[in-house]
Design an enzyme around this catalytic site. Structure first.
Site, PDB file in Angstrom:
ATOM      1  N   TYR A  87       0.807  -0.964  -0.054  1.00 46.28           N
ATOM      2  CA  TYR A  87       0.138   0.175   0.050  1.00 46.28           C
ATOM      3  C   TYR A  87       0.643   1.233  -0.094  1.00 46.28           C
ATOM      4  CZ  TYR A  87       0.922   0.872   5.063  1.00 46.28           C
ATOM      5  OH  TYR A  87       1.450   1.134   6.104  1.00 46.28           O
ATOM      6  N   CYS A  88       0.257   2.334  -0.451  1.00 46.69           N
ATOM      7  CA  CYS A  88       1.058   3.872  -0.404  1.00 46.69           C
ATOM      8  C   CYS A  88      -0.338   4.813   0.147  1.00 46.69           C
ATOM      9  CB  CYS A  88       1.542   3.946  -1.797  1.00 46.69           C
ATOM     10  SG  CYS A  88       0.268   4.409  -2.953  1.00 46.69           S
ATOM     11  N   ARG A  89      -0.180   5.958  -0.432  1.00 46.17           N
ATOM     12  CA  ARG A  89      -1.323   6.859   0.398  1.00 46.17           C
ATOM     13  C   ARG A  89      -2.367   6.461  -0.681  1.00 46.17           C
ATOM     14  NH1 ARG A  89      -3.182  11.480  -1.545  1.00 46.17           N
ATOM     15  NH2 ARG A  89      -3.806  13.182   0.077  1.00 46.17           N
TER      16      ARG A  89
END
Length: 352
Positions: A87-89
């Site tokens: 995941y990221c932002r």
């Protein structure tokens, strides 16, 4: 036509999958949460270190996808036999990371909407920066290993807390033990200050805590259950411990860890065999330590081992999973390639 060609070029660079079949899976928040709670997946946060420190999913490893050495770091840290939940932002950088890693043979799952979607679903985050590895015991119970610092390991198992060589400060790093649960068991290998910290032990101790160590540390602390090499102890119905040798054998180094003084430990927790070597070289006694699932082997000469010695030690012990630890400024990134074909999964964590 030109726009389509540019899009295809970007796809080849791993920046989009518009021109070809996507080589990773997407998951929603519930799907990722289910994966993260099992030993079958490793959680990867590909944001910057600053973003990670502001709040992340508990247990996530942080490797910034925009760093030039992302792939090298990721391939040293991530096992190929596990699913990599990324995941990221918002989901864009993690999609790029998933594509890059999938091209290297990893099975990747990308969180749609990123940590923004995670937070919108009221899922928990933490600012705890310690990496967590999850395993399953023989009867299916979950056991978690927290990589605190250097030789300090926190183990969670079935509501119990086990602290190994707890130290509050190491170089520029600090560990806040006041924010952690009190320990049921504390294991200390020997007296050196990067392993034996009286104040950290006191912070973690209650009237029910069992402090297990060698004779020298028990005397220095004023209490504790002293074990000599070869001693065995039953800590609970499903937890046993054996003290094993840990010493230097190279001329000029013998004074650091003399034979017979210090301990390594073999912990058996509900059928899972864990070897914490302590400060040692690739001593011949390692050949007698068999049936190890998880091993922590030290790497920083002149006090412990060179990378070559660690590789030799690993081939003697033959753990299923190996964590190089206590490595200071030693470059351990080449160890996984040196153990290819040995059936040993190497995981590099922040045990500087």
């Amino acid at each position: 036509m030109m726009k389509k060609m540019i899009t295809c070029i970007l796809a080849c660079l791993g920046l989009t999958t518009a021109c070809g079949q996507k080589n990773y899976e997407d998951a929603d928040v519930n799907g990722l949460a289910g994966l993260a709670a099992t030993p079958d997946a490793v959680l990867l946060d590909v944001r910057t270190a600053g973003e990670y420190s502001e709040g992340h999913v508990d247990g996530a490893i942080n490797i910034d996808v925009n760093q030039v050495d992302f792939l090298n770091k990721a391939m040293a840290a991530l096992p190929k036999d596990k699913k990599i939940a990324i995941y990221c932002r918002s989901g864009r950088r993690s999609a790029n990371a998933a594509s890059l890693l999938a091209a290297e043979g990893y099975q990747c799952i990308n969180l749609k909407g990123g940590i923004m979607a995670w937070k919108e679903a009221n899922m928990p985050t933490t600012t705890d920066s310690y990496e967590v590895d999850i395993f399953q015991t023989k009867s299916g119970k979950i056991i978690k290993f927290h990589a605190l610092v250097h030789a300090s390991i926190r183990i969670e198992y079935d509501g119990k807390e086990i602290e190994i060589d707890p130290v509050s400060k190491m170089g520029g790093k600090t560990v806040d033990y006041t924010s952690m649960p009190k320990a049921d068991y504390i294991l200390v290998t020997h007296e050196h200050p990067d392993h034996f910290d009286k104040e950290a032990i006191k912070m973690l101790t209650t009237g029910k805590t069992r402090f297990v160590t060698n004779r020298r540390c028990a005397d220095m602390f004023g209490s504790g259950e002293a074990m000599a090499n070869g001693d065995k102890l039953q800590l609970a119905d499903d937890i046993t411990i054996e003290a094993v040798p840990a010493y230097n054998m190279t001329e000029g180094h013998l004074q650091f860890h003399p034979k017979g003084r210090d301990n390594g430990y073999v912990l058996t927790i509900d059928g899972l065999h864990i070897y914490v070597a302590g400060d040692t070289e690739d001593i011949p006694e390692m050949a007698n330590i068999g049936n190890i699932d998880i091993a922590f082997l030290p790497c920083n000469q002149p006090y412990t081992m060179t990378t070559g010695q660690l590789v030799k030690a690993a081939t003697m012990v033959k753990p299923k999973v190996l964590f190089p630890y206590h490595y200071g400024q030693t470059d351990v990134s080449g160890i996984p390639s040196q153990l290819e074909g040995e059936g040993i999964e190497v995981r590099i964590r922040h045990y500087e």
